[in-house]
Design a protein around this motif. Structure first.
Motif, short mmCIF file in Angstrom:
data_model
loop_
_atom_site.label_atom_id
_atom_site.label_comp_id
_atom_site.label_asym_id
_atom_site.label_seq_id
_atom_site.Cartn_x
_atom_site.Cartn_y
_atom_site.Cartn_z
N VAL A 1 0.87 -1.18 0.00
CA VAL A 1 0.00 0.00 0.00
C VAL A 1 0.90 1.22 0.00
N SER A 2 0.72 2.13 -0.97
CA SER A 2 1.58 3.31 -0.92
C SER A 2 0.79 4.59 -1.02
N LEU A 3 1.33 5.61 -0.37
CA LEU A 3 0.71 6.93 -0.39
C LEU A 3 1.31 7.73 -1.55
N VAL A 4 0.42 8.31 -2.33
CA VAL A 4 0.87 9.02 -3.53
C VAL A 4 0.12 10.34 -3.66
N SER A 5 0.82 11.35 -4.15
CA SER A 5 0.10 12.52 -4.62
C SER A 5 0.45 12.66 -6.10
N ALA A 6 -0.44 12.16 -6.91
CA ALA A 6 -0.17 12.17 -8.35
C ALA A 6 -0.01 13.60 -8.85
N GLU A 7 -0.82 14.47 -8.29
CA GLU A 7 -0.77 15.85 -8.74
C GLU A 7 0.59 16.48 -8.47
N ARG A 8 1.14 16.18 -7.29
CA ARG A 8 2.44 16.77 -6.92
C ARG A 8 3.61 15.90 -7.37
N GLY A 9 3.30 14.72 -7.83
CA GLY A 9 4.38 13.82 -8.28
C GLY A 9 5.11 13.16 -7.13
N ALA A 10 4.43 13.04 -5.98
CA ALA A 10 5.08 12.42 -4.82
C ALA A 10 4.67 10.95 -4.70
N GLY A 11 5.66 10.10 -4.41
CA GLY A 11 5.37 8.69 -4.18
C GLY A 11 5.34 7.84 -5.44
N ILE A 12 5.69 8.43 -6.57
CA ILE A 12 5.61 7.69 -7.84
C ILE A 12 6.72 6.64 -7.94
N ASP A 13 7.91 6.98 -7.43
CA ASP A 13 9.02 6.01 -7.45
C ASP A 13 8.64 4.74 -6.69
N GLU A 14 8.07 4.95 -5.52
CA GLU A 14 7.69 3.81 -4.70
C GLU A 14 6.59 3.00 -5.39
N PHE A 15 5.67 3.70 -6.00
CA PHE A 15 4.59 3.03 -6.74
C PHE A 15 5.18 2.14 -7.83
N LEU A 16 6.12 2.68 -8.58
CA LEU A 16 6.74 1.88 -9.64
C LEU A 16 7.52 0.70 -9.06
N ARG A 17 8.21 0.93 -7.94
CA ARG A 17 8.94 -0.18 -7.30
C ARG A 17 7.98 -1.31 -6.92
N ASN A 18 6.80 -0.93 -6.41
CA ASN A 18 5.81 -1.94 -6.03
C ASN A 18 5.33 -2.73 -7.25
N ILE A 19 5.12 -2.01 -8.34
CA ILE A 19 4.68 -2.66 -9.56
C ILE A 19 5.75 -3.65 -10.05
N GLU A 20 7.00 -3.20 -10.00
CA GLU A 20 8.09 -4.05 -10.48
C GLU A 20 8.31 -5.25 -9.56
N SER A 21 8.13 -5.06 -8.26
CA SER A 21 8.27 -6.21 -7.35
C SER A 21 7.21 -7.25 -7.69
N HIS A 22 6.01 -6.76 -7.99
CA HIS A 22 4.94 -7.70 -8.32
C HIS A 22 5.27 -8.44 -9.61
N ARG A 23 5.84 -7.73 -10.53
CA ARG A 23 6.22 -8.38 -11.79
C ARG A 23 7.26 -9.48 -11.54
N GLU A 24 8.24 -9.16 -10.69
CA GLU A 24 9.27 -10.16 -10.37
C GLU A 24 8.66 -11.36 -9.68
N TYR A 25 7.71 -11.07 -8.79
CA TYR A 25 7.02 -12.15 -8.08
C TYR A 25 6.30 -13.07 -9.08
N LEU A 26 5.61 -12.45 -10.04
CA LEU A 26 4.88 -13.24 -11.04
C LEU A 26 5.83 -14.12 -11.87
#
Ligand SMILES: Nc1nc2c(ncn2[C@@H]2O[C@H](COP(=O)(O)OP(=O)(O)OP(=O)(O)O)[C@@H](O)[C@H]2O)c(=O)[nH]1
Ligand SMILES: [Mg+2]
Length: 311
Positions: free
Chosen positions: A220-245
Motif C-alpha cells: 500500500v503506498s501513499l501518492v500525490s499524483a498531482e504533486r508527483g510524490a510517491g511515484i518512485d515507490e509506486f513503480l517499485r511496487n509494480i516491479e516487485s509484483h512483476r518479479e514475483y509473477l
C-alpha cells in the motif's frame, strides 16, 4: 494487411492505431490479425489502473508514463471509458491530462469506449493490449473506472492490478462491493496531500489482515499524483509484483488461466459471430412470421441454426 502489420510491428503509431481499430470492431477479420500478432507477444508488462471516477487514475498514469520514459521504456496506454460512451467526456479529460505525452514517439495512447461489443469489453481491451505488447511497448497501462463487472474483467487481463483509493470519498466500501479489492495487487492511496490518506492506508492494511492470506501481500503506498510524490515507490511496487509473477507458482497459474480465457473467449466469439450471421439470414427470410403463426417455435429455430453452423 501484411504491410500494415509489418509497419505496426516496426513501431509505426498510425499502423498500430489501425490494428487496434480493427480488433475493436470485433469483426471476424480481427482473427487473422491476432493470429499474426500473438507470436510476438509475451514481453510487455500489463498494468491495470482502476478506481472510482476522479480518483486520479489519469494523473497517476501520466506520472507513471513520465517515470517509465525517463528509464527509456516505451509505454502504451489504453483508457477505457465505461461511464460515458456517447459524450466521451472522460475520454476528453484523459486526452487532456495525458496530452503532454501523446507526441512522444515512445508513447501510444488510445481511448476505448465500452459499447456493448460482441466478445465483450475485456476481449477488445485484451487484444489491444496484446497488439501494443507485440509492437514493442515495454509497459501497457490499462486505465478503467472500477465500478462494474465488465471493468473488473478488464483489469483481470492485467499482470498487475493497481487500485487507486482516495481519502474522504467513502469509496473503499463501494469498491469492496465490486469485488475489485480481492484482485488488487498493488494499492495506491492517491491525493495524499489531503487529510485522511493515512487512515485509508491503515484501513486497507487492516482489511488485508482479515482476508485469507495470499502468497503475495499487496503493498500500500501513499501518492500525490498531482504533486508527483510517491511515484518512485509506486513503480517499485509494480516491479516487485512483476518479479514475483515471474518466479512464483501464482504467476505461472495466472499465465495459464489467461491462456484458457483467451481460447474460451475466442471460441465463444467465433460461435457467436457465426450464429448472428445465420440468424440474420433466417430473419430476413421471414421466420418470425412463421413463428408468430405457430408453424414453428423459437427453440426449434435456434437449435436448427446451431446445428447448421456447427456442421
Ligand atoms: N489534491 C489532489 N488532486 C488530485 C491528485 N491527483 C489527481 N487530482 C485531481 O483529481 C481530479 C481527477 O483526476 P483524474 O486524473 O482525471 O482522475 P481519473 O481517476 O482519471 O478520473 P476519471 O477518468 O474521470 O474517472 C483532477 O482534478 C486532478 O487534478 C492528487 O494527488 N491530489
Ligand atoms: Mg481518467
Amino acid at each position: 494487411m501484411d504491410l500494415l502489420l509489418e509497419r505496426a510491428l516496426a513501431g509505426d503509431k498510425r499502423s498500430i492505431a489501425r490494428l487496434v481499430s480493427e480488433v475493436e470492431r470485433r469483426e471476424s477479420s480481427s482473427r487473422g490479425i491476432m493470429r499474426m500478432i500473438y507470436p510476438h507477444t509475451g514481453r510487455a508488462h500489463t498494468i491495470g489502473i482502476t478506481g472510482s471516477p476522479g480518483a486520479g487514475k489519469s494523473t497517476l498514469s501520466s506520472r507513471l508514463i513520465a517515470l517509465l520514459r525517463s528509464l527509456g521504456r516505451r509505454v502504451g496506454v489504453i483508457a477505457v471509458d465505461p461511464s460515458s460512451p456517447f459524450t466521451g467526456g472522460a475520454i476528453l479529460g484523459d486526452r487532456l491530462r495525458m496530452q503532454e505525452h501523446s507526441l512522444d514517439p515512445g508513447v501510444f495512447i488510445r481511448s476505448m469506449g465500452s459499447r456493448g461489443n460482441l466478445g465483450g469489453l475485456s476481449g477488445a481491451t485484451h487484444e489491444a493490449a496484446l497488439i501494443l505488447d507485440a509492437c514493442g511497448y515495454d509497459a501497457v497501462i490499462i486505465e478503467t473506472v472500477g465500478v462494474g463487472q465488465s471493468e473488473v474483467d478488464v483489469v483481470k487481463v492485467s499482470d498487475t492490478v493497481c487500485l487507486v483509493l482516495v481519502p474522504g470519498m467513502g469509496d473503499d466500501v463501494q469498491i469492496m462491493k465490486a469485488g475489485i479489492m480481492e484482485i488488487a495487487d498493488v494499492f495506491i492511496v492517491n491525493k495524499a496531500d489531503r487529510d485522511g490518506a493515512e487512515k485509508v492506508a491503515a484501513d486497507i492494511k487492516v482489511m488485508l489482515d482479515i482476508v485469507p492470506a495470499r502468497p503475495w501481500r499487496p503493498p500500500v503506498s501513499l501518492v500525490s499524483a498531482e504533486r508527483g510524490a510517491g511515484i518512485d515507490e509506486f513503480l517499485r511496487n509494480i516491479e516487485s509484483h512483476r518479479e514475483y509473477l515471474a518466479v512464483s507458482e501464482d504467476g505461472k497459474s495466472r499465465r495459464m488461466a489467461r491462456i484458457e480465457v483467451e481460447v474460451e473467449d475466442s471460441l465463444k466469439r467465433d460461435i457467436s459471430l457465426r450464429a448472428s450471421a445465420a440468424w440474420s439470414a433466417e430473419r430476413e427470410g421471414g421466420i418470425c412470421g412463421r413463428i408468430a403463426n405457430r408453424e414453428t417455435d423459437p427453440y426449434t429455430v435456434a437449435s436448427d441454426i446451431l446445428d447448421r453452423i456447427l456442421k
